[in-house]
Design a protein around this motif. Structure first.
Motif, mmCIF file in Angstrom:
data_model
loop_
_atom_site.group_PDB
_atom_site.id
_atom_site.type_symbol
_atom_site.label_atom_id
_atom_site.label_comp_id
_atom_site.label_asym_id
_atom_site.label_seq_id
_atom_site.Cartn_x
_atom_site.Cartn_y
_atom_site.Cartn_z
ATOM 1 N N GLY A 134 0.836 -1.081 0.146
ATOM 2 C CA GLY A 134 -0.010 0.153 -0.045
ATOM 3 C C GLY A 134 0.838 1.285 -0.129
ATOM 4 O O GLY A 134 0.411 2.115 -0.751
ATOM 5 N N VAL A 135 1.896 1.276 0.821
ATOM 6 C CA VAL A 135 2.788 2.441 0.928
ATOM 7 C C VAL A 135 3.444 2.479 -0.120
ATOM 8 O O VAL A 135 3.847 3.800 -0.850
ATOM 9 C CB VAL A 135 3.576 2.506 2.184
ATOM 10 C CG1 VAL A 135 4.763 3.790 2.257
ATOM 11 C CG2 VAL A 135 2.744 2.509 3.558
ATOM 12 N N GLY A 136 4.113 1.445 -0.896
ATOM 13 C CA GLY A 136 4.876 1.394 -1.964
ATOM 14 C C GLY A 136 4.023 1.927 -3.223
ATOM 15 O O GLY A 136 4.745 2.854 -4.042
ATOM 16 N N ALA A 137 3.032 1.727 -3.341
ATOM 17 C CA ALA A 137 2.181 1.827 -4.475
ATOM 18 C C ALA A 137 1.631 3.546 -4.227
ATOM 19 O O ALA A 137 1.740 4.457 -5.146
ATOM 20 C CB ALA A 137 0.943 1.320 -4.579
ATOM 21 N N PHE A 138 1.484 3.841 -3.016
ATOM 22 C CA PHE A 138 1.290 5.360 -2.730
ATOM 23 C C PHE A 138 2.350 6.255 -3.281
ATOM 24 O O PHE A 138 2.184 7.214 -3.861
ATOM 25 C CB PHE A 138 1.040 5.594 -1.137
ATOM 26 C CG PHE A 138 0.733 6.755 -0.671
ATOM 27 C CD1 PHE A 138 -0.762 6.877 -0.198
ATOM 28 C CD2 PHE A 138 1.248 7.845 -0.745
ATOM 29 C CE1 PHE A 138 -1.317 8.199 0.107
ATOM 30 C CE2 PHE A 138 0.952 8.966 -0.301
ATOM 31 C CZ PHE A 138 -0.443 9.257 0.061
ATOM 32 N N VAL A 139 3.754 5.864 -3.106
ATOM 33 C CA VAL A 139 4.861 6.481 -3.394
ATOM 34 C C VAL A 139 5.244 6.565 -4.845
ATOM 35 O O VAL A 139 5.369 7.745 -5.402
ATOM 36 C CB VAL A 139 6.161 5.843 -2.676
ATOM 37 C CG1 VAL A 139 7.377 6.604 -3.473
ATOM 38 C CG2 VAL A 139 6.059 5.925 -1.108
ATOM 39 N N LEU A 140 4.719 5.435 -5.529
ATOM 40 C CA LEU A 140 4.994 5.473 -7.009
ATOM 41 C C LEU A 140 3.896 6.454 -7.549
ATOM 42 O O LEU A 140 4.272 7.193 -8.494
ATOM 43 C CB LEU A 140 4.501 4.160 -7.561
ATOM 44 C CG LEU A 140 4.472 3.766 -8.752
ATOM 45 C CD1 LEU A 140 5.897 4.039 -9.343
ATOM 46 C CD2 LEU A 140 4.114 2.512 -9.365
ATOM 47 N N VAL A 141 2.626 6.539 -6.951
ATOM 48 C CA VAL A 141 1.727 7.663 -7.496
ATOM 49 C C VAL A 141 2.229 8.989 -7.162
ATOM 50 O O VAL A 141 2.110 9.943 -7.913
ATOM 51 C CB VAL A 141 0.319 7.310 -6.982
ATOM 52 C CG1 VAL A 141 -0.741 8.507 -7.500
ATOM 53 C CG2 VAL A 141 -0.219 6.316 -7.491
ATOM 54 N N ALA A 277 -5.459 10.211 -9.159
ATOM 55 C CA ALA A 277 -4.339 10.165 -8.336
ATOM 56 C C ALA A 277 -4.663 10.317 -6.713
ATOM 57 O O ALA A 277 -4.382 9.665 -5.871
ATOM 58 C CB ALA A 277 -3.189 11.197 -8.511
ATOM 59 N N MET A 278 -5.742 11.093 -6.669
ATOM 60 C CA MET A 278 -6.335 11.439 -5.097
ATOM 61 C C MET A 278 -7.039 10.042 -4.867
ATOM 62 O O MET A 278 -7.157 9.667 -3.822
ATOM 63 C CB MET A 278 -7.281 12.691 -5.257
ATOM 64 C CG MET A 278 -6.991 13.955 -5.633
ATOM 65 S SD MET A 278 -5.185 14.409 -4.726
ATOM 66 C CE MET A 278 -6.059 14.733 -3.402
ATOM 67 N N VAL A 279 -7.828 9.539 -5.741
ATOM 68 C CA VAL A 279 -8.597 8.205 -5.545
ATOM 69 C C VAL A 279 -7.483 6.962 -5.079
ATOM 70 O O VAL A 279 -7.665 6.360 -4.041
ATOM 71 C CB VAL A 279 -9.667 7.811 -6.591
ATOM 72 C CG1 VAL A 279 -9.923 6.288 -6.243
ATOM 73 C CG2 VAL A 279 -10.709 8.913 -6.730
#
Length: 304
Positions: A134-141, A277-279
């Protein structure tokens, strides 16, 4: 440059210089993991020797920690992790580098499993994957949509007011119900406070480099010290009532989510991000939080 590469470069919101903060944050995550393991061992030894209540470390126990080499070494490592994190914040937006501490969760989980000889069950592994994924995908976006924004005086006043309210609530809750706190309560409290620490640290670094030593900068330093002090006390209590990988899971998820929330809502670091991105921020953030609660519920040492 080929058109395809040019288009990709245009999509990346960060300047090349700002990517320097990413490896610094990753190295800091390694020291965060090692420091947590050593500090947890020191707290466990002090508790075993003093035979006092598990929840709410006493002043005697806190002073005894200073005499434990493992706790002192862990504190030095955490100090180095903080220096690296602050340096990374000097290069990159909070929304990018702050969540990278989740790498520490993987390292801590492996170390703790080996040292404590407690094998992680399947549910714990799934929870860790949810946290890191979850955090990794967050950083990628975030890396493709976030933009560093200067902190205005109005923004800073808002952050300090919110922090004052949070400190008052945290202090009141601990005074009234601290002895009934579980590890997850201490972790959430510390994560929220450390999120403000990261934000104020970035502000202080920016103002000091600009030669701004006004009263607002001094208030930032005082707020940073207050949040860091209470957050540190909560962390030590969390070590006393839960395994180190659970503590790191909470800190590396709650901490960045709070810091990122401030970055998005108050500082506007994602003001130019598209709707999708916000979603994505909301979805990936919820996935990471679900992993923390899963680890709190299913981790073998937490269940004991």
């Amino acid at each position: 440059m080929p058109p395809e590469l040019s288009d990709l470069t245009d999509q990346i919101a960060l300047d090349p210089k700002q990517f320097i903060g990413i490896p610094l944050a990753l190295v800091g995550a390694v020291f965060l993991s090692l420091g947590a393991q050593f500090q947890h061992r020191g707290v466990a030894k002090v508790e075993a020797r003093t035979h006092e209540a598990v929840k709410g470390l006493s002043m005697r126990q806190i002073l005894a920690l200073l005499g434990r080499p493992s706790w002192v070494i862990g504190s030095l490592m955490l100090g180095l992790a903080i220096v690296l994190q602050l340096t990374s914040l000097g290069f990159s937006p909070i929304i990018v580098v702050q969540p990278l501490g989740a790498v520490a969760l993987v390292i801590t989980s492996i170390l703790n499993s080996r040292l404590s000889k407690v094998k992680l069950n399947r549910a714990s592994v799934v929870s860790i994957v949810l946290c890191v994924g979850g955090v990794g995908a967050f950083v990628l976006v975030a890396a493709f949509t976030a933009r560093d924004k200067p902190v205005t005086t109005r923004d800073l006043v808002i952050i300090l007011i919110i922090l004052a309210v949070v400190l008052a609530i945290m202090g009141a809750l601990f005074a009234l119900a601290g002895k009934r706190f579980k590890a997850i309560a201490y972790i959430i409290g510390a994560g929220v406070l450390y999120g403000f620490v990261a934000t104020l640290a970035k502000v202080v670094i920016s103002r000091v480099t600009q030669g701004d030593f006004g009263w607002l900068t001094i208030l930032c330093v005082l707020g940073l010290l207050a949040a860091g002090g209470l957050g540190g006390y909560f962390v030590q209590n969390a070590y006393a009532s839960g395994p180190p990988d659970l503590v790191i899971a909470g800190l590396t998820v709650v901490d960045p989510l709070v810091a990122v929330g401030i970055g998005i809502i108050v500082l506007g670091e994602a003001s130019q991000a598209p709707i999708w991105a916000m979603v994505a921020f909301v979805v990936f953030g919820l996935v990471a939080i679900l992993g923390v609660f899963g680890l709190a519920r299913f981790h073998p040492q937490a269940r004991r």
